[in-house]
Design a protein around this motif. Structure first.
Motif, PDB file in Angstrom:
ATOM      1  N   THR A  90      89.500  43.956  72.055  1.00  0.00           N
ATOM      2  CA  THR A  90      89.473  45.440  71.812  1.00  0.00           C
ATOM      3  C   THR A  90      88.500  45.856  70.665  1.00  0.00           C
ATOM      4  O   THR A  90      88.545  47.238  70.643  1.00  0.00           O
ATOM      5  N   ASP A  91      87.863  45.084  70.234  1.00  0.00           N
ATOM      6  CA  ASP A  91      86.757  45.203  69.488  1.00  0.00           C
ATOM      7  C   ASP A  91      85.546  44.332  69.404  1.00  0.00           C
ATOM      8  O   ASP A  91      85.773  43.258  69.187  1.00  0.00           O
ATOM      9  N   ILE A  92      84.283  44.831  69.553  1.00  0.00           N
ATOM     10  CA  ILE A  92      83.271  43.968  69.654  1.00  0.00           C
ATOM     11  C   ILE A  92      83.005  42.935  68.621  1.00  0.00           C
ATOM     12  O   ILE A  92      82.301  41.867  68.751  1.00  0.00           O
ATOM     13  N   ARG A  93      83.463  43.560  67.545  1.00  0.00           N
ATOM     14  CA  ARG A  93      83.184  42.707  66.226  1.00  0.00           C
ATOM     15  C   ARG A  93      84.011  41.403  66.172  1.00  0.00           C
ATOM     16  O   ARG A  93      84.220  40.527  65.645  1.00  0.00           O
ATOM     17  N   TYR A  94      85.482  41.327  67.044  1.00  0.00           N
ATOM     18  CA  TYR A  94      85.926  40.261  67.627  1.00  0.00           C
ATOM     19  C   TYR A  94      85.200  39.188  68.147  1.00  0.00           C
ATOM     20  O   TYR A  94      85.770  37.985  68.345  1.00  0.00           O
ATOM     21  N   ARG A  95      84.324  39.545  69.117  1.00  0.00           N
ATOM     22  CA  ARG A  95      83.666  38.494  70.091  1.00  0.00           C
ATOM     23  C   ARG A  95      83.150  37.030  69.458  1.00  0.00           C
ATOM     24  O   ARG A  95      83.717  36.279  70.162  1.00  0.00           O
ATOM     25  N   ALA A  97      84.348  35.538  66.930  1.00  0.00           N
ATOM     26  CA  ALA A  97      85.759  34.584  66.506  1.00  0.00           C
ATOM     27  C   ALA A  97      86.281  34.180  67.939  1.00  0.00           C
ATOM     28  O   ALA A  97      86.618  33.053  68.001  1.00  0.00           O
ATOM     29  N   VAL A  98      86.518  35.048  68.933  1.00  0.00           N
ATOM     30  CA  VAL A  98      86.804  34.663  70.169  1.00  0.00           C
ATOM     31  C   VAL A  98      85.915  33.558  70.944  1.00  0.00           C
ATOM     32  O   VAL A  98      86.881  32.627  71.188  1.00  0.00           O
ATOM     33  N   TYR A  99      85.020  33.876  70.963  1.00  0.00           N
ATOM     34  CA  TYR A  99      83.919  32.972  71.686  1.00  0.00           C
ATOM     35  C   TYR A  99      83.739  31.693  71.069  1.00  0.00           C
ATOM     36  O   TYR A  99      83.892  30.464  71.654  1.00  0.00           O
ATOM     37  N   GLN A 100      83.872  31.682  69.730  1.00  0.00           N
ATOM     38  CA  GLN A 100      83.941  30.513  69.117  1.00  0.00           C
ATOM     39  C   GLN A 100      84.917  29.467  69.239  1.00  0.00           C
ATOM     40  O   GLN A 100      84.855  28.330  69.471  1.00  0.00           O
ATOM     41  N   GLU A 101      86.244  30.211  69.337  1.00  0.00           N
ATOM     42  CA  GLU A 101      87.403  29.365  69.471  1.00  0.00           C
ATOM     43  C   GLU A 101      87.577  28.923  70.910  1.00  0.00           C
ATOM     44  O   GLU A 101      87.925  27.848  71.355  1.00  0.00           O
ATOM     45  N   MET A 102      87.272  29.796  71.831  1.00  0.00           N
ATOM     46  CA  MET A 102      87.487  29.634  73.405  1.00  0.00           C
ATOM     47  C   MET A 102      86.505  28.572  73.616  1.00  0.00           C
ATOM     48  O   MET A 102      86.756  27.715  74.332  1.00  0.00           O
ATOM     49  N   GLY A 103      85.158  28.401  72.964  1.00  0.00           N
ATOM     50  CA  GLY A 103      84.121  27.371  73.255  1.00  0.00           C
ATOM     51  C   GLY A 103      84.676  25.919  72.944  1.00  0.00           C
ATOM     52  O   GLY A 103      84.185  25.058  73.636  1.00  0.00           O
ATOM     53  N   LYS A 104      85.674  25.865  71.978  1.00  0.00           N
ATOM     54  CA  LYS A 104      86.057  24.454  71.759  1.00  0.00           C
ATOM     55  C   LYS A 104      86.897  24.104  72.868  1.00  0.00           C
ATOM     56  O   LYS A 104      86.911  22.769  72.956  1.00  0.00           O
ATOM     57  N   TRP A 105      87.695  24.993  73.457  1.00  0.00           N
ATOM     58  CA  TRP A 105      88.555  24.641  74.488  1.00  0.00           C
ATOM     59  C   TRP A 105      87.864  24.354  75.871  1.00  0.00           C
ATOM     60  O   TRP A 105      88.553  23.766  76.829  1.00  0.00           O
ATOM     61  N   LEU A 106      86.803  24.881  75.991  1.00  0.00           N
ATOM     62  CA  LEU A 106      86.076  24.829  77.279  1.00  0.00           C
ATOM     63  C   LEU A 106      84.711  23.878  77.367  1.00  0.00           C
ATOM     64  O   LEU A 106      83.824  23.965  78.086  1.00  0.00           O
ATOM     65  N   LYS A 107      84.544  23.235  76.067  1.00  0.00           N
ATOM     66  CA  LYS A 107      83.241  22.165  75.926  1.00  0.00           C
ATOM     67  C   LYS A 107      83.350  21.251  77.453  1.00  0.00           C
ATOM     68  O   LYS A 107      84.143  20.595  77.630  1.00  0.00           O
ATOM     69  N   GLY A 108      82.142  21.510  77.950  1.00  0.00           N
ATOM     70  CA  GLY A 108      81.661  20.849  79.246  1.00  0.00           C
ATOM     71  C   GLY A 108      82.198  21.117  80.563  1.00  0.00           C
ATOM     72  O   GLY A 108      82.353  20.399  81.504  1.00  0.00           O
ATOM     73  N   VAL A 109      83.087  22.450  80.352  1.00  0.00           N
ATOM     74  CA  VAL A 109      83.627  22.755  81.812  1.00  0.00           C
ATOM     75  C   VAL A 109      82.717  23.676  82.340  1.00  0.00           C
ATOM     76  O   VAL A 109      82.661  23.800  83.446  1.00  0.00           O
ATOM     77  N   PHE A 110      82.008  24.614  81.970  1.00  0.00           N
ATOM     78  CA  PHE A 110      81.357  25.447  82.469  1.00  0.00           C
ATOM     79  C   PHE A 110      81.672  26.396  83.449  1.00  0.00           C
ATOM     80  O   PHE A 110      81.107  26.481  84.712  1.00  0.00           O
ATOM     81  N   PRO A 111      82.718  27.272  83.064  1.00  0.00           N
ATOM     82  CA  PRO A 111      83.221  28.239  84.047  1.00  0.00           C
ATOM     83  C   PRO A 111      82.108  29.541  84.242  1.00  0.00           C
ATOM     84  O   PRO A 111      81.419  29.600  83.158  1.00  0.00           O
ATOM     85  N   CYS A 112      82.497  30.217  85.135  1.00  0.00           N
ATOM     86  CA  CYS A 112      81.749  31.530  85.080  1.00  0.00           C
ATOM     87  C   CYS A 112      82.653  32.307  84.171  1.00  0.00           C
ATOM     88  O   CYS A 112      83.867  32.233  83.943  1.00  0.00           O
ATOM     89  N   SER A 113      82.170  33.098  83.327  1.00  0.00           N
ATOM     90  CA  SER A 113      82.719  34.109  82.120  1.00  0.00           C
ATOM     91  C   SER A 113      82.098  35.545  82.247  1.00  0.00           C
ATOM     92  O   SER A 113      81.001  35.623  82.324  1.00  0.00           O
ATOM     93  N   THR A 114      83.151  36.425  82.179  1.00  0.00           N
ATOM     94  CA  THR A 114      82.604  37.673  81.881  1.00  0.00           C
ATOM     95  C   THR A 114      83.464  38.412  80.766  1.00  0.00           C
ATOM     96  O   THR A 114      84.772  38.012  80.564  1.00  0.00           O
ATOM     97  N   GLY A 115      82.803  38.979  79.888  1.00  0.00           N
ATOM     98  CA  GLY A 115      83.407  39.653  78.712  1.00  0.00           C
ATOM     99  C   GLY A 115      83.576  41.085  78.820  1.00  0.00           C
ATOM    100  O   GLY A 115      82.459  41.791  79.205  1.00  0.00           O
ATOM    101  N   ILE A 116      84.474  41.641  78.287  1.00  0.00           N
ATOM    102  CA  ILE A 116      84.674  43.140  78.408  1.00  0.00           C
ATOM    103  C   ILE A 116      85.282  43.626  77.075  1.00  0.00           C
ATOM    104  O   ILE A 116      86.407  42.916  76.737  1.00  0.00           O
ATOM    105  N   VAL A 117      84.792  44.620  76.523  1.00  0.00           N
ATOM    106  CA  VAL A 117      85.368  45.397  75.492  1.00  0.00           C
ATOM    107  C   VAL A 117      86.300  46.645  76.092  1.00  0.00           C
ATOM    108  O   VAL A 117      85.912  47.570  76.820  1.00  0.00           O
ATOM    109  N   VAL A 118      87.449  46.550  75.802  1.00  0.00           N
ATOM    110  CA  VAL A 118      88.308  47.585  76.169  1.00  0.00           C
ATOM    111  C   VAL A 118      89.149  48.463  74.945  1.00  0.00           C
ATOM    112  O   VAL A 118      88.954  47.812  73.884  1.00  0.00           O
TER     113      VAL A 118
END
Length: 140
Positions: A90-95, A97-118
């Motif tokens: 909901t705010d580009i300034r959160y990107r 923190a969100v991606y740093q945490e998400m990256g921990k869970w997806l290390k070595g997975v390599f999914p396609c990703s799309t990010g959207i600010v709403v």
């Protein structure tokens, strides 16, 4: 043995050196197996429906990823079989923190990703929502 073909995998640390991110992503994924679609997950206890970590995008992302892991396992899949994610913030300034945490869970997975600010999510206390498509691999 590679179950899914990851097209042009990359790490954001190299692709976007100006950002403090470390996410393993791909331009595309050719998956083998039964498709699992998860609705957008948020920082909510799935049993009590209580909203958690109000005002903390990193902690909301951790709970969101925990929910995704739990649901995939309930479906007979796992995090390694995630093929696509869509991240709503909901705010580009959160990107970051969100991606740093998400990256921990997806290390070595390599999914396609799309990010959207709403402008907003279903509840005002939610600042991140993550939608996942994964597979249950065919038996070898």
């Amino acid at each position: 043995m590679m179950i899914h073909q990851r097209l042009r995998p990359f790490n954001t640390r190299v692709t976007y050196p100006e950002q403090k991110l470390d996410n393993d992503l791909s331009q595309g994924v050719v998956a083998r197996g039964t498709t699992v679609f998860l609705r957008g997950q948020v920082s909510q206890d799935l049993d009590s429906r209580e909203c958690l970590h109000v005002g903390d995008p990193g902690a909301q992302t951790a709970k969101t990823m925990q929910n995704i892991k739990m649901l995939l396992e309930e479906a007979g899949s796992e995090m390694a079989h995630i093929c696509r994610i869509v991240v709503y913030v909901t705010d580009i300034r959160y990107r970051e923190a969100v991606y740093q945490e998400m990256g921990k869970w997806l290390k070595g997975v390599f999914p396609c990703s799309t990010g959207i600010v709403v402008p907003a999510l279903a509840r005002p206390e939610w600042v991140v929502e993550i939608e996942v498509t994964a597979v249950i691999p065919d038996a070898a």
